[in-house]
Design a protein around this motif. Sequence first.
Motif, short mmCIF file in Angstrom:
data_model
loop_
_atom_site.label_atom_id
_atom_site.label_comp_id
_atom_site.label_asym_id
_atom_site.label_seq_id
_atom_site.Cartn_x
_atom_site.Cartn_y
_atom_site.Cartn_z
N SER A 254 0.86 -1.19 0.00
CA SER A 254 0.00 0.00 0.00
C SER A 254 0.89 1.23 0.00
O SER A 254 2.11 1.13 0.19
CB SER A 254 -0.91 0.01 1.23
N LYS A 255 0.29 2.37 -0.23
CA LYS A 255 1.06 3.61 -0.18
C LYS A 255 1.62 3.81 1.22
O LYS A 255 0.96 3.54 2.22
CB LYS A 255 0.16 4.78 -0.58
N VAL A 256 2.87 4.29 1.30
CA VAL A 256 3.52 4.46 2.60
C VAL A 256 4.42 5.69 2.55
O VAL A 256 4.95 6.04 1.49
CB VAL A 256 4.32 3.19 2.98
N THR A 257 4.58 6.35 3.68
CA THR A 257 5.47 7.50 3.77
C THR A 257 6.71 7.11 4.58
O THR A 257 6.60 6.58 5.69
CB THR A 257 4.78 8.70 4.45
N VAL A 258 7.87 7.37 4.02
CA VAL A 258 9.15 7.05 4.66
C VAL A 258 9.96 8.34 4.79
O VAL A 258 10.35 8.93 3.78
CB VAL A 258 9.94 6.00 3.85
N GLY A 259 10.19 8.77 6.01
CA GLY A 259 10.96 9.99 6.23
C GLY A 259 10.41 11.19 5.49
O GLY A 259 11.16 12.04 5.01
#
Length: 412
Positions: free
Chosen positions: A305-310
Amino acid sequence: MEDAMACPVNHEFDPLGEAYVADPYPILSAVREEGPAFYAPAIDMWVITRFDDIQSALMDPKTFSAAVGQRPVFPLTGEARSIIKEGFHAYPVMSDCDPPRHTRIRRHNQKGFSARRISVLEPKVWAKATELVDSIEPGVVDLVSALTYPLPAYMIFTFIGFPDEDMDMLKSWCGNRIAFSWGKPTPAEQREIANNMVNYWKYCEEFVAKRAADPVDDFTSDLIRIHQDDPESLSISDITNVAYGLSFAGHETTTSFTGNAVRRLLANRRQWDDLCADRSVIPQAVEEVLRYDSSIPAWRRITTSKVTVGGVEIPADAKILLLLGAANRDPGHFEDPETFDIHRDDARKHLAFGQGIHYCIGAALARMEARIALDLLAQRAPGMRMVEDQDFDFPANVSFRGPRKLLVHWPG
Protein backbone atom coordinates in the motif's frame (compact mmCIF):
# COMPACT_ATOMS: atom_id res chain seq x y z
CA MET A 1 5.82 5.63 -12.19
CA GLU A 2 4.27 9.10 -12.51
CA ASP A 3 4.13 9.52 -8.70
CA ALA A 4 7.83 8.68 -8.49
CA MET A 5 8.83 11.48 -10.81
CA ALA A 6 7.18 14.03 -8.54
CA CYS A 7 9.33 12.84 -5.62
CA PRO A 8 13.11 12.50 -5.09
CA VAL A 9 14.79 10.79 -8.04
CA ASN A 10 18.44 9.78 -8.21
CA HIS A 11 19.48 9.08 -11.80
CA GLU A 12 23.06 8.29 -10.77
CA PHE A 13 22.40 5.52 -8.25
CA ASP A 14 23.14 2.13 -9.83
CA PRO A 15 24.21 -0.84 -7.66
CA LEU A 16 25.37 -2.61 -10.82
CA GLY A 17 27.62 0.30 -11.80
CA GLU A 18 31.39 -0.09 -11.81
CA ALA A 19 32.07 2.37 -8.98
CA TYR A 20 29.40 0.86 -6.71
CA VAL A 21 30.54 -2.73 -7.31
CA ALA A 22 34.14 -1.77 -6.54
CA ASP A 23 33.23 0.01 -3.28
CA PRO A 24 29.60 0.84 -2.46
CA TYR A 25 30.21 2.48 0.91
CA PRO A 26 31.08 6.04 -0.19
CA ILE A 27 27.95 5.98 -2.35
CA LEU A 28 25.83 4.51 0.45
CA SER A 29 26.99 7.21 2.85
CA ALA A 30 26.33 9.95 0.30
CA VAL A 31 22.77 8.88 -0.50
CA ARG A 32 21.98 8.41 3.20
CA GLU A 33 23.07 11.98 3.87
CA GLU A 34 21.07 13.28 0.91
CA GLY A 35 17.76 11.93 2.12
CA PRO A 36 15.78 9.04 3.59
CA ALA A 37 14.36 7.67 0.33
CA PHE A 38 14.43 8.17 -3.44
CA TYR A 39 13.51 6.50 -6.71
CA ALA A 40 16.35 4.93 -8.75
CA PRO A 41 15.41 4.59 -12.45
CA ALA A 42 18.46 2.39 -13.21
CA ILE A 43 16.89 -0.48 -11.25
CA ASP A 44 13.25 0.69 -11.12
CA MET A 45 13.28 0.62 -7.32
CA TRP A 46 12.63 2.93 -4.44
CA VAL A 47 15.66 3.06 -2.18
CA ILE A 48 15.53 3.52 1.62
CA THR A 49 18.77 4.69 3.22
CA ARG A 50 18.55 5.23 6.98
CA PHE A 51 18.68 2.89 9.98
CA ASP A 52 15.38 3.80 11.65
CA ASP A 53 13.39 3.67 8.42
CA ILE A 54 14.93 0.38 7.31
CA GLN A 55 14.37 -1.16 10.74
CA SER A 56 10.74 -0.04 10.62
CA ALA A 57 10.29 -1.58 7.17
CA LEU A 58 11.79 -4.89 8.31
CA MET A 59 9.41 -4.91 11.27
CA ASP A 60 6.36 -4.21 9.09
CA PRO A 61 5.94 -7.20 6.74
CA LYS A 62 2.30 -6.30 6.16
CA THR A 63 3.27 -3.09 4.33
CA PHE A 64 6.71 -4.18 3.10
CA SER A 65 6.12 -7.61 1.60
CA ALA A 66 8.99 -10.05 1.08
CA ALA A 67 7.45 -11.43 -2.11
CA VAL A 68 10.16 -10.05 -4.43
CA GLY A 69 13.18 -11.11 -2.37
CA GLN A 70 14.49 -13.63 -4.89
CA ARG A 71 12.76 -12.66 -8.11
CA PRO A 72 15.08 -11.64 -10.96
CA VAL A 73 15.74 -7.91 -10.89
CA PHE A 74 15.58 -7.74 -14.69
CA PRO A 75 13.34 -9.71 -17.10
CA LEU A 76 14.61 -13.13 -18.20
CA THR A 77 14.88 -14.22 -21.82
CA GLY A 78 12.15 -16.42 -23.26
CA GLU A 79 14.60 -19.32 -23.45
CA ALA A 80 15.53 -19.06 -19.77
CA ARG A 81 11.86 -18.83 -18.78
CA SER A 82 11.07 -21.94 -20.82
CA ILE A 83 13.86 -23.94 -19.19
CA ILE A 84 12.69 -22.89 -15.73
CA LYS A 85 9.03 -23.57 -16.50
CA GLU A 86 9.71 -27.10 -17.75
CA GLY A 87 11.99 -28.41 -15.02
CA PHE A 88 12.17 -26.11 -12.02
CA HIS A 89 9.27 -26.22 -9.60
CA ALA A 90 10.49 -24.26 -6.60
CA TYR A 91 8.16 -21.72 -5.05
CA PRO A 92 8.75 -18.91 -2.56
CA VAL A 93 10.94 -19.91 0.38
CA MET A 94 11.06 -18.21 3.78
CA SER A 95 13.01 -15.19 2.57
CA ASP A 96 10.45 -14.27 -0.09
CA CYS A 97 7.07 -15.23 1.31
CA ASP A 98 4.73 -13.63 3.83
CA PRO A 99 2.51 -14.93 6.64
CA PRO A 100 0.72 -17.22 7.06
CA ARG A 101 2.83 -19.48 4.83
CA HIS A 102 6.06 -17.95 6.12
CA THR A 103 5.00 -18.53 9.74
CA ARG A 104 4.25 -22.22 9.11
CA ILE A 105 7.46 -23.01 7.24
CA ARG A 106 9.72 -21.04 9.59
CA ARG A 107 8.25 -22.74 12.66
CA HIS A 108 9.29 -26.12 11.30
CA ASN A 109 12.70 -24.92 10.13
CA GLN A 110 13.49 -23.46 13.53
CA LYS A 111 13.23 -26.95 14.99
CA GLY A 112 15.91 -28.06 12.56
CA PHE A 113 18.10 -25.09 13.52
CA SER A 114 17.81 -25.97 17.19
CA ALA A 115 20.65 -25.29 19.60
CA ARG A 116 21.19 -29.05 19.79
CA ARG A 117 21.75 -29.49 16.07
CA ILE A 118 24.01 -26.41 15.87
CA SER A 119 26.07 -27.71 18.81
CA VAL A 120 26.39 -31.09 17.11
CA LEU A 121 27.76 -29.33 14.03
CA GLU A 122 30.42 -27.30 15.85
CA PRO A 123 33.06 -30.08 16.15
CA LYS A 124 32.43 -30.91 12.49
CA VAL A 125 33.10 -27.27 11.54
CA TRP A 126 36.34 -27.34 13.54
CA ALA A 127 37.38 -30.62 11.91
CA LYS A 128 36.67 -29.45 8.36
CA ALA A 129 38.29 -26.05 8.91
CA THR A 130 41.37 -27.73 10.38
CA GLU A 131 41.57 -30.11 7.43
CA LEU A 132 41.40 -27.23 4.96
CA VAL A 133 43.97 -25.10 6.79
CA ASP A 134 46.34 -28.05 7.18
CA SER A 135 46.33 -28.48 3.41
CA ILE A 136 47.51 -24.90 2.71
CA GLU A 137 51.11 -24.69 1.52
CA PRO A 138 53.40 -21.71 2.27
CA GLY A 139 53.38 -18.96 -0.36
CA VAL A 140 50.68 -16.91 -2.06
CA VAL A 141 47.28 -18.49 -1.43
CA ASP A 142 43.74 -17.62 -2.49
CA LEU A 143 41.99 -17.92 0.84
CA VAL A 144 38.55 -17.97 -0.78
CA SER A 145 39.19 -21.17 -2.72
CA ALA A 146 41.31 -22.63 0.09
CA LEU A 147 38.99 -21.97 3.03
CA THR A 148 36.15 -19.46 2.93
CA TYR A 149 34.30 -21.12 0.03
CA PRO A 150 34.69 -24.84 0.77
CA LEU A 151 34.04 -24.59 4.52
CA PRO A 152 30.50 -23.08 4.46
CA ALA A 153 29.53 -25.10 1.39
CA TYR A 154 30.61 -28.35 3.02
CA MET A 155 28.89 -27.50 6.31
CA ILE A 156 25.49 -26.48 4.89
CA PHE A 157 25.46 -29.51 2.61
CA THR A 158 26.37 -31.73 5.59
CA PHE A 159 23.70 -30.02 7.70
CA ILE A 160 21.05 -30.74 5.07
CA GLY A 161 22.40 -34.26 4.65
CA PHE A 162 23.80 -34.26 1.11
CA PRO A 163 26.49 -36.96 0.75
CA ASP A 164 30.15 -35.92 0.60
CA GLU A 165 30.68 -37.42 -2.84
CA ASP A 166 28.12 -35.02 -4.35
CA MET A 167 29.70 -31.82 -2.97
CA ASP A 168 31.69 -30.80 -6.06
CA MET A 169 28.75 -31.39 -8.38
CA LEU A 170 26.41 -29.37 -6.18
CA LYS A 171 28.89 -26.50 -5.86
CA SER A 172 29.27 -26.39 -9.65
CA TRP A 173 25.50 -26.02 -10.01
CA CYS A 174 25.57 -23.01 -7.67
CA GLY A 175 27.93 -21.14 -9.97
CA ASN A 176 26.74 -17.64 -10.89
CA ARG A 177 23.37 -18.25 -9.19
CA ILE A 178 23.57 -14.77 -7.64
CA ALA A 179 23.59 -13.15 -11.07
CA PHE A 180 20.34 -14.87 -12.04
CA SER A 181 18.12 -13.23 -9.41
CA TRP A 182 20.16 -10.25 -8.26
CA GLY A 183 22.28 -9.23 -11.24
CA LYS A 184 21.97 -8.74 -14.99
CA PRO A 185 23.21 -11.93 -16.69
CA THR A 186 23.64 -12.24 -20.45
CA PRO A 187 21.27 -14.52 -22.41
CA ALA A 188 23.97 -17.22 -22.55
CA GLU A 189 24.55 -16.95 -18.80
CA GLN A 190 20.80 -17.14 -18.17
CA ARG A 191 20.59 -20.36 -20.19
CA GLU A 192 23.48 -21.98 -18.30
CA ILE A 193 22.21 -20.91 -14.87
CA ALA A 194 18.65 -22.02 -15.66
CA ASN A 195 19.88 -25.49 -16.66
CA ASN A 196 21.93 -25.72 -13.47
CA MET A 197 18.88 -24.73 -11.41
CA VAL A 198 16.84 -27.47 -13.05
CA ASN A 199 19.56 -30.05 -12.36
CA TYR A 200 19.82 -28.90 -8.75
CA TRP A 201 16.05 -29.01 -8.27
CA LYS A 202 15.80 -32.55 -9.65
CA TYR A 203 18.64 -33.60 -7.35
CA CYS A 204 16.80 -32.14 -4.33
CA GLU A 205 13.59 -33.94 -5.31
CA GLU A 206 15.40 -37.29 -5.50
CA PHE A 207 17.31 -36.64 -2.28
CA VAL A 208 14.18 -35.77 -0.27
CA ALA A 209 12.39 -38.83 -1.64
CA LYS A 210 15.31 -40.96 -0.45
CA ARG A 211 15.20 -39.41 3.03
CA ALA A 212 11.42 -39.91 3.16
CA ALA A 213 11.96 -43.61 2.58
CA ASP A 214 14.82 -43.85 5.09
CA PRO A 215 15.25 -40.91 7.54
CA VAL A 216 18.60 -40.49 9.31
CA ASP A 217 20.06 -37.84 11.67
CA ASP A 218 20.14 -34.67 9.60
CA PHE A 219 18.07 -31.53 9.02
CA THR A 220 16.13 -32.96 6.10
CA SER A 221 15.19 -36.02 8.13
CA ASP A 222 13.99 -33.73 10.94
CA LEU A 223 11.61 -32.16 8.43
CA ILE A 224 10.58 -35.58 7.12
CA ARG A 225 9.57 -36.63 10.65
CA ILE A 226 7.48 -33.47 11.01
CA HIS A 227 5.79 -34.35 7.71
CA GLN A 228 5.15 -37.92 8.85
CA ASP A 229 3.54 -36.70 12.07
CA ASP A 230 1.39 -34.09 10.30
CA PRO A 231 1.47 -34.26 6.47
CA GLU A 232 -0.76 -31.21 6.08
CA SER A 233 1.55 -28.95 8.10
CA LEU A 234 4.62 -29.66 5.94
CA SER A 235 4.50 -31.36 2.55
CA ILE A 236 7.24 -33.24 0.72
CA SER A 237 7.26 -30.38 -1.80
CA ASP A 238 7.83 -27.93 1.06
CA ILE A 239 10.81 -29.96 2.25
CA THR A 240 12.30 -30.12 -1.26
CA ASN A 241 11.86 -26.38 -1.57
CA VAL A 242 13.58 -25.75 1.76
CA ALA A 243 16.50 -28.04 0.89
CA TYR A 244 16.98 -26.26 -2.42
CA GLY A 245 16.76 -22.73 -1.04
CA LEU A 246 18.81 -23.35 2.08
CA SER A 247 21.63 -25.13 0.28
CA PHE A 248 22.28 -22.00 -1.76
CA ALA A 249 21.65 -19.32 0.86
CA GLY A 250 23.53 -21.20 3.54
CA HIS A 251 26.95 -21.05 1.94
CA GLU A 252 27.21 -18.14 -0.53
CA THR A 253 26.53 -15.52 2.14
CA THR A 254 28.84 -17.10 4.72
CA THR A 255 31.63 -17.40 2.15
CA SER A 256 31.38 -13.66 1.51
CA PHE A 257 31.01 -12.88 5.21
CA THR A 258 34.19 -14.76 6.15
CA GLY A 259 36.10 -13.37 3.18
CA ASN A 260 35.09 -9.85 4.17
CA ALA A 261 36.21 -10.56 7.74
CA VAL A 262 39.71 -11.68 6.77
CA ARG A 263 40.11 -8.84 4.29
CA ARG A 264 39.09 -6.14 6.77
CA LEU A 265 41.20 -7.55 9.59
CA LEU A 266 44.35 -7.90 7.50
CA ALA A 267 43.85 -4.41 6.08
CA ASN A 268 43.76 -3.12 9.66
CA ARG A 269 46.92 -4.79 10.89
CA ARG A 270 46.77 -3.60 14.47
CA GLN A 271 43.33 -5.10 14.89
CA TRP A 272 44.45 -8.42 13.41
CA ASP A 273 47.39 -8.44 15.81
CA ASP A 274 45.02 -7.63 18.71
CA LEU A 275 42.80 -10.55 17.71
CA CYS A 276 45.75 -12.94 17.47
CA ALA A 277 47.00 -11.84 20.89
CA ASP A 278 43.58 -12.25 22.50
CA ARG A 279 41.25 -14.60 20.63
CA SER A 280 38.44 -13.88 23.12
CA VAL A 281 37.68 -10.75 21.05
CA ILE A 282 36.77 -12.86 17.98
CA PRO A 283 32.99 -12.87 18.62
CA GLN A 284 33.07 -9.07 18.90
CA ALA A 285 35.19 -8.84 15.75
CA VAL A 286 32.63 -10.97 13.92
CA GLU A 287 29.88 -8.50 14.84
CA GLU A 288 31.96 -5.54 13.69
CA VAL A 289 32.53 -7.20 10.31
CA LEU A 290 28.78 -7.76 10.00
CA ARG A 291 28.22 -4.08 10.75
CA TYR A 292 31.04 -2.62 8.71
CA ASP A 293 31.08 -4.86 5.63
CA SER A 294 28.09 -7.19 5.54
CA SER A 295 27.84 -9.90 2.90
CA ILE A 296 24.28 -8.61 2.22
CA PRO A 297 24.50 -4.79 2.02
CA ALA A 298 20.98 -4.48 0.54
CA TRP A 299 17.74 -6.47 0.36
CA ARG A 300 14.43 -6.14 -1.43
CA ARG A 301 10.79 -5.64 -0.50
CA ILE A 302 7.62 -4.51 -2.30
CA THR A 303 4.97 -2.23 -0.84
CA THR A 304 1.41 -3.50 -0.44
CA SER A 305 0.00 0.00 0.00
CA LYS A 306 1.06 3.61 -0.18
CA VAL A 307 3.52 4.46 2.60
CA THR A 308 5.47 7.50 3.77
CA VAL A 309 9.15 7.05 4.66
CA GLY A 310 10.96 9.99 6.23
CA GLY A 311 8.48 12.37 4.68
CA VAL A 312 8.81 10.77 1.22
CA GLU A 313 5.62 9.23 -0.17
CA ILE A 314 6.18 5.83 -1.80
CA PRO A 315 3.35 4.35 -3.88
CA ALA A 316 1.76 0.92 -3.55
CA ASP A 317 3.40 -1.93 -5.50
CA ALA A 318 6.73 -0.11 -5.43
CA LYS A 319 9.82 -2.31 -5.51
CA ILE A 320 12.04 -1.39 -2.58
CA LEU A 321 15.79 -1.66 -1.96
CA LEU A 322 16.71 -1.47 1.73
CA LEU A 323 20.30 -0.25 2.04
CA LEU A 324 21.43 -2.31 5.04
CA GLY A 325 25.03 -1.25 4.42
CA ALA A 326 24.05 2.41 4.74
CA ALA A 327 22.03 1.71 7.89
CA ASN A 328 24.92 -0.11 9.53
CA ARG A 329 27.08 3.00 9.13
CA ASP A 330 24.39 5.47 10.12
CA PRO A 331 26.00 8.06 12.45
CA GLY A 332 22.67 8.37 14.22
CA HIS A 333 23.24 4.87 15.60
CA PHE A 334 26.99 4.26 15.61
CA GLU A 335 29.76 6.54 16.79
CA ASP A 336 32.48 7.11 14.20
CA PRO A 337 30.70 4.61 11.91
CA GLU A 338 33.21 4.69 9.06
CA THR A 339 35.95 3.31 11.34
CA PHE A 340 36.44 -0.45 11.55
CA ASP A 341 36.88 -1.24 15.25
CA ILE A 342 36.69 -4.78 16.63
CA HIS A 343 36.51 -3.35 20.16
CA ARG A 344 33.27 -1.47 19.42
CA ASP A 345 30.73 -2.14 22.19
CA ASP A 346 27.54 -1.77 20.15
CA ALA A 347 28.47 -3.49 16.89
CA ARG A 348 25.88 -6.22 17.46
CA LYS A 349 23.08 -3.67 16.95
CA HIS A 350 23.60 -3.95 13.17
CA LEU A 351 20.90 -5.00 10.70
CA ALA A 352 23.08 -7.45 8.74
CA PHE A 353 20.81 -10.40 9.54
CA GLY A 354 17.63 -8.36 9.19
CA GLN A 355 15.03 -8.02 11.93
CA GLY A 356 11.53 -9.17 12.66
CA ILE A 357 9.92 -12.29 11.26
CA HIS A 358 12.54 -12.65 8.52
CA TYR A 359 15.57 -12.48 10.82
CA CYS A 360 18.14 -14.84 9.29
CA ILE A 361 17.42 -18.34 10.56
CA GLY A 362 21.02 -19.39 9.92
CA ALA A 363 22.61 -16.49 11.85
CA ALA A 364 23.97 -18.70 14.65
CA LEU A 365 25.53 -21.12 12.16
CA ALA A 366 27.09 -18.30 10.10
CA ARG A 367 28.55 -16.66 13.22
CA MET A 368 29.93 -19.99 14.40
CA GLU A 369 31.62 -20.77 11.08
CA ALA A 370 33.21 -17.31 10.85
CA ARG A 371 34.34 -17.45 14.48
CA ILE A 372 35.98 -20.84 14.02
CA ALA A 373 37.68 -19.81 10.76
CA LEU A 374 39.16 -16.69 12.38
CA ASP A 375 40.19 -18.57 15.52
CA LEU A 376 42.01 -21.20 13.48
CA LEU A 377 43.71 -18.61 11.26
CA ALA A 378 44.83 -16.63 14.31
CA GLN A 379 46.35 -19.78 15.80
CA ARG A 380 47.98 -21.18 12.68
CA ALA A 381 48.92 -18.09 10.68
CA PRO A 382 49.18 -14.97 12.86
CA GLY A 383 51.89 -13.71 10.50
CA MET A 384 49.64 -14.01 7.45
CA ARG A 385 49.58 -10.86 5.31
CA MET A 386 47.38 -9.75 2.47
CA VAL A 387 49.03 -9.44 -0.94
CA GLU A 388 49.41 -5.73 -1.60
CA ASP A 389 47.82 -3.92 -4.55
CA GLN A 390 45.64 -6.87 -5.55
CA ASP A 391 42.52 -6.15 -7.55
CA PHE A 392 39.45 -7.40 -5.71
CA ASP A 393 36.71 -8.84 -7.89
CA PHE A 394 33.15 -8.55 -6.57
CA PRO A 395 30.06 -9.99 -8.31
CA ALA A 396 27.85 -7.28 -9.84
CA ASN A 397 24.43 -7.59 -8.20
CA VAL A 398 22.07 -5.61 -5.97
CA SER A 399 22.28 -7.66 -2.77
CA PHE A 400 25.43 -9.73 -2.16
CA ARG A 401 29.04 -8.67 -1.63
CA GLY A 402 32.25 -10.57 -1.01
CA PRO A 403 35.61 -10.98 -2.77
CA ARG A 404 35.81 -13.78 -5.29
CA LYS A 405 39.53 -14.05 -4.52
CA LEU A 406 41.56 -13.04 -1.49
CA LEU A 407 45.29 -13.46 -1.98
CA VAL A 408 47.44 -13.76 1.15
CA HIS A 409 51.05 -14.57 1.93
CA TRP A 410 50.78 -17.81 3.92
CA PRO A 411 53.74 -18.15 6.30
CA GLY A 412 56.04 -21.16 6.17
